[in-house]
Design an enzyme around this catalytic site. Structure first.
Site, PDB file in Angstrom:
ATOM      1  CD1 TRP A 172      -0.132  -1.634   3.052  1.00  0.00           C
ATOM      2  CD2 TRP A 172       0.716   0.425   3.283  1.00  0.00           C
ATOM      3  NE1 TRP A 172       0.703  -1.649   4.150  1.00  0.00           N
ATOM      4  CE2 TRP A 172       1.240  -0.389   4.310  1.00  0.00           C
ATOM      5  CE3 TRP A 172       1.121   1.768   3.241  1.00  0.00           C
ATOM      6  CZ2 TRP A 172       2.129   0.082   5.276  1.00  0.00           C
ATOM      7  CZ3 TRP A 172       2.006   2.236   4.195  1.00  0.00           C
ATOM      8  CH2 TRP A 172       2.508   1.398   5.195  1.00  0.00           C
ATOM      9  N   PRO A 197      -3.513  -6.023  -5.671  1.00  0.00           N
ATOM     10  CG  PRO A 197      -5.025  -4.292  -6.103  1.00  0.00           C
ATOM     11  CD  PRO A 197      -4.749  -5.730  -6.407  1.00  0.00           C
ATOM     12  N   GLY A 252       6.720  -6.260  -0.710  1.00  0.00           N
ATOM     13  CA  GLY A 252       6.036  -6.239   0.583  1.00  0.00           C
ATOM     14  C   GLY A 252       6.991  -6.648   1.686  1.00  0.00           C
ATOM     15  CB  SER A 253       6.326  -7.576   5.154  1.00  0.00           C
ATOM     16  OG  SER A 253       5.446  -8.666   4.948  1.00  0.00           O
ATOM     17  CD  GLU A 274      12.833  -5.139  -5.532  1.00  0.00           C
ATOM     18  OE1 GLU A 274      13.385  -4.622  -4.540  1.00  0.00           O
ATOM     19  OE2 GLU A 274      13.437  -5.360  -6.591  1.00  0.00           O
ATOM     20  CG  LEU A 275      11.295  -9.444   0.267  1.00  0.00           C
ATOM     21  CD1 LEU A 275      11.822 -10.735   0.843  1.00  0.00           C
ATOM     22  CD2 LEU A 275       9.801  -9.557  -0.010  1.00  0.00           C
ATOM     23  CB  CYS A 308      11.070  -0.661   1.212  1.00  0.00           C
ATOM     24  SG  CYS A 308      11.259   0.048  -0.427  1.00  0.00           S
ATOM     25  CD  GLU A 407      10.571  -2.306   6.470  1.00  0.00           C
ATOM     26  OE1 GLU A 407       9.854  -3.315   6.593  1.00  0.00           O
ATOM     27  OE2 GLU A 407      10.843  -1.796   5.386  1.00  0.00           O
TER      28      GLU A 407
HETATM   29  P1  NAP Z   1       2.743  -6.984   3.347  1.00  0.00           P
HETATM   30  O1  NAP Z   1       1.904  -7.092   4.550  1.00  0.00           O
HETATM   31  O2  NAP Z   1       3.793  -7.995   3.127  1.00  0.00           O
HETATM   32  O3  NAP Z   1       1.731  -6.960   2.113  1.00  0.00           O
HETATM   33  C1  NAP Z   1       2.188  -6.850   0.797  1.00  0.00           C
HETATM   34  C2  NAP Z   1       1.149  -7.459  -0.126  1.00  0.00           C
HETATM   35  O4  NAP Z   1       1.029  -8.857   0.158  1.00  0.00           O
HETATM   36  C3  NAP Z   1      -0.247  -6.877   0.067  1.00  0.00           C
HETATM   37  O5  NAP Z   1      -0.923  -6.875  -1.154  1.00  0.00           O
HETATM   38  C4  NAP Z   1      -0.887  -7.878   1.013  1.00  0.00           C
HETATM   39  O6  NAP Z   1      -2.283  -7.838   0.992  1.00  0.00           O
HETATM   40  C5  NAP Z   1      -0.333  -9.173   0.448  1.00  0.00           C
HETATM   41  N1  NAP Z   1      -0.362 -10.306   1.356  1.00  0.00           N
HETATM   42  C6  NAP Z   1      -0.301 -10.320   2.699  1.00  0.00           C
HETATM   43  N2  NAP Z   1      -0.311 -11.592   3.145  1.00  0.00           N
HETATM   44  C7  NAP Z   1      -0.388 -12.398   2.049  1.00  0.00           C
HETATM   45  C8  NAP Z   1      -0.419 -13.808   1.848  1.00  0.00           C
HETATM   46  N3  NAP Z   1      -0.372 -14.673   2.863  1.00  0.00           N
HETATM   47  N4  NAP Z   1      -0.484 -14.265   0.570  1.00  0.00           N
HETATM   48  C9  NAP Z   1      -0.529 -13.417  -0.468  1.00  0.00           C
HETATM   49  N5  NAP Z   1      -0.510 -12.079  -0.327  1.00  0.00           N
HETATM   50  C10 NAP Z   1      -0.423 -11.573   0.917  1.00  0.00           C
HETATM   51  O7  NAP Z   1       3.480  -5.573   3.258  1.00  0.00           O
HETATM   52  P2  NAP Z   1       2.835  -4.143   3.430  1.00  0.00           P
HETATM   53  O8  NAP Z   1       2.605  -3.920   4.869  1.00  0.00           O
HETATM   54  O9  NAP Z   1       1.721  -3.966   2.482  1.00  0.00           O
HETATM   55  O10 NAP Z   1       4.024  -3.211   2.892  1.00  0.00           O
HETATM   56  C11 NAP Z   1       5.072  -2.840   3.683  1.00  0.00           C
HETATM   57  C12 NAP Z   1       6.283  -3.706   3.433  1.00  0.00           C
HETATM   58  O11 NAP Z   1       6.622  -3.667   2.052  1.00  0.00           O
HETATM   59  C13 NAP Z   1       7.490  -3.189   4.159  1.00  0.00           C
HETATM   60  O12 NAP Z   1       8.184  -4.244   4.743  1.00  0.00           O
HETATM   61  C14 NAP Z   1       8.320  -2.541   3.060  1.00  0.00           C
HETATM   62  O13 NAP Z   1       9.688  -2.464   3.335  1.00  0.00           O
HETATM   63  C15 NAP Z   1       8.020  -3.422   1.910  1.00  0.00           C
HETATM   64  N6  NAP Z   1       8.303  -2.717   0.649  1.00  0.00           N
HETATM   65  C16 NAP Z   1       9.411  -3.091  -0.045  1.00  0.00           C
HETATM   66  C17 NAP Z   1       9.744  -2.409  -1.204  1.00  0.00           C
HETATM   67  C18 NAP Z   1      10.969  -2.798  -1.994  1.00  0.00           C
HETATM   68  O14 NAP Z   1      11.075  -2.381  -3.135  1.00  0.00           O
HETATM   69  N7  NAP Z   1      11.880  -3.573  -1.449  1.00  0.00           N
HETATM   70  C19 NAP Z   1       8.939  -1.369  -1.658  1.00  0.00           C
HETATM   71  C20 NAP Z   1       7.809  -1.023  -0.925  1.00  0.00           C
HETATM   72  C21 NAP Z   1       7.502  -1.718   0.234  1.00  0.00           C
HETATM   73  P3  NAP Z   1      -3.029  -6.970   2.130  1.00  0.00           P
HETATM   74  O15 NAP Z   1      -2.358  -5.641   2.183  1.00  0.00           O
HETATM   75  O16 NAP Z   1      -4.421  -6.890   1.657  1.00  0.00           O
HETATM   76  O17 NAP Z   1      -2.850  -7.723   3.392  1.00  0.00           O
END
Ligand code: NAP
Length: 506
Positions: A172, A197, A252-253, A274-275, A308, A407
């Site tokens: 998000w 998304p 994501g995470s 990309e975590l 991130c 983080e």
């Molecule tokens: P997240 O909780 O890992 O969620 C990312 C995506 O995965 C969301 O669409 C989420 O859906 C989905 N998701 C969650 N659990 C899932 C599962 N079991 N199976 C499939 N999909 C699942 O991360 P976030 O809180 O949205 O974003 C923050 C994280 O992203 C931070 O750790 C940040 O560092 C990282 N990030 C990394 C980069 C990079 O380029 N390295 C860039 C931006 C962000 P829901 O949101 O609907 O749960």
């Protein structure tokens, strides 16, 4: 009018009345260039994090909807892979032009569902669109190789072939750019995709694909499956495990990245992960302190710390420690204006959701309980709402505190006093994260040494922002696998095919 044709919900109409710019707001998912509901007809509300008001409801799709979208993407791949690179390039360029023309509308949707200030949302559209323009150019440069063969009668040819269907799962915090960075690249390579998304920000994804359709992206090349957090694991499993899917591209995470990596392993699928990061921000005595503080403002407070590559741990040399903190405090007091993202003059919006608000305040409370000192902030501004966390500085932090390893993803700067280069390299590398690092020094030798010794995928010397479409973005260690942006970003979505041309003497 398109909006009338697809039908609008009550909430949707309410929002439209409030806004002139929201003409890209959609309340359906997008499969095969059609605006569709979930097969179950279930929906979930998309909330404005500033006040939890409902922007609109969107389909709460499940595993069967995801399967259907993958089938569409797989069928489309059969024809899309043969569209010439030149044509794909032209389509991507048109999509870029439309995103630029609709910057204000996209920005308003980003602000409504993510909470970030409008100026930052517009900046995200500029940044995100730049990937479409960049990959439009890359599409025609995904070259192969002809390699001198060890045999006189044979020729070795390497060509790049598109992988096929790519599953995309995005967070998000940059709801537009995290999609264009992937979709631009995979379209350049000749792949098709299904995007899931985040529950918090599906509207930006839908607005972006509305423009893609207008740009002439053929039906079935890009599909968007919206779903609630509750359905994400089931939809995610299908996106990772369906036989048609050849690659999972996730941002994501690290926690979720590990789950998806395991699921992808079952089918030996390509992954691009990309975590999360845990970026060090290091200031040495020779640095231009004014510049270091200005860059710290960007590296820490962009998107209110929800990035991130956001600076997570500040390591300031003892010779410039007091000066840095005094100037940093001054800049934060003037530069960090908390409020609703659509209000003029606001530079820091709300945290995205209650869970994130709890996490940030919990990390600060734990650190303070274990002896950290709050120099400023460290609490919510409850006059604004329940997710507006004040810009915070903590000192006297130690590696034993949770905040050192986790983080933060919020507007909290934890500052450590360091004595030497050797000490800071050890401390900075003492993390499983390995995404970005920032170093401030005017000593050229030190700059090169730090670039070599820091265990991070990206190192910025004397700068607080390093993301650009031209560079290879990505992490090492638990921050991920693969690179986005640059030509490497498009190559990620190709397989190298080796063709041996033999019997050339016959
Ligand atoms: P997240 O909780 O890992 O969620 C990312 C995506 O995965 C969301 O669409 C989420 O859906 C989905 N998701 C969650 N659990 C899932 C599962 N079991 N199976 C499939 N999909 C699942 O991360 P976030 O809180 O949205 O974003 C923050 C994280 O992203 C931070 O750790 C940040 O560092 C990282 N990030 C990394 C980069 C990079 O380029 N390295 C860039 C931006 C962000 P829901 O949101 O609907 O749960």
């Amino acid at each position: 009018m398109e909006l009338l044709r697809i039908g609008v919900s009550r909430n949707f109409r309410i929002y439209l009345n409030h806004s002139r710019q929201m003409h890209l707001l959609k309340d359906k998912a997008f499969v095969n260039n059609e605006w569709v509901s979930a097969r179950s007809n279930a929906v979930f509300p998309v909330l404005n994090p500033a006040d939890d008001s409902v922007i609109t409801n969107v389909p709460d799709m499940d595993a069967s909807d995801a399967k259907n979208a993958i089938q569409v993407a797989a069928d489309t791949f059969k024809t899309w892979q043969d569209v010439t690179a030149k044509e794909r390039s032209i389509i991507l360029r048109r999509w870029y032009d439309l995103c630029e023309q609709n910057k204000d509308s996209l920005a308003e949707i980003i602000t409504a569902e993510s909470g970030k200030p409008l100026s930052e949302a517009a900046g995200e559209v500029t940044y995100g669109s730049s990937f479409l323009s960049w990959f439009s150019e890359c599409a025609r440069h995904l070259n192969g190789e002809v390699i001198p063969s060890p045999w006189p009668n044979k020729q070795i040819i390497l060509t790049r072939q598109p992988l096929g269907v790519v599953s995309i799962i995005t967070p998000w915090n940059f709801p537009f750019a995290m999609i264009t960075r992937k979709v631009g690249a995979l379209m350049a390579a000749g792949c098709t995709c299904v995007i899931k998304p985040s529950e918090d920000t599906p509207l930006t994804a839908l607005a972006a694909v509305e423009l893609a359709e207008k740009a002439g992206v053929p039906k079935g090349v890009i599909n968007v499956v919206t779903c609630s957090r509750k359905n994400a694991p089931a939809v995610g499993s299908v996106l990772c495990e369906d036989n048609h899917v050849k690659c999972i591209s996730f941002t994501g995470s690290t926690v979720v990245g590990k789950i998806l990596y395991q699921q992808a392993a079952k089918g030996i699928k390509r992954v691009s992960l990309e975590l999360g990061g845990n970026a060090p921000f290091i200031v040495f005595p020779s640095a231009d302190i004014q510049n270091a503080v200005e860059q710290a403002m960007l590296a820490k407070f962009r998107n209110n710390g929800q990035a991130c590559v956001g600076a997570n741990r500040f390591f300031i040399h003892e010779d410039v420690y007091d000066k840095f903190i005094a100037l940093f405090k001054e800049h934060i007091s003037k530069g960090c204006v908390l409020g609703r993202g659509n209000q003029k003059g606001v530079s820091c919006g709300p945290l995205i959701n209650n869970e994130q608000a709890k996490k940030v305040s919990g990390l600060v409370d734990d650190a303070v309980k274990k002896g950290a000192r709050k120099i400023m902030g460290g609490e919510f501004d409850t006059t604004l709402g329940n997710k507006f966390y004040k810009s915070t500085i903590l000192t006297d932090v130690t590696p034993e505190m949770n905040i050192f390893r986790e983080e933060i993803f919020g507007p909290v700067a934890q500052i450590f006093k360091i004595k030497s280069e050797e000490e800071v390299v050890k401390l900075a590398n003492d993390t499983n994260g390995g995404l970005a690092a920032y170093v401030f020094t005017k000593d050229l030798g030190q700059a090169f040494r730090m670039s070599r010794k820091l265990e991070f995928g990206m190192v910025a010397i004397n700068d607080g922002i390093l993301s650009t479409a031209e560079a290879a973005f990505g992490g090492i260690k638990e921050s991920g696998i693969g690179r986005e942006g640059s030509l490497h970003g498009a190559q990620e979505y190709t397989d190298i095919k080796y063709t041996l041309m033999s019997a050339l003497d016959k």
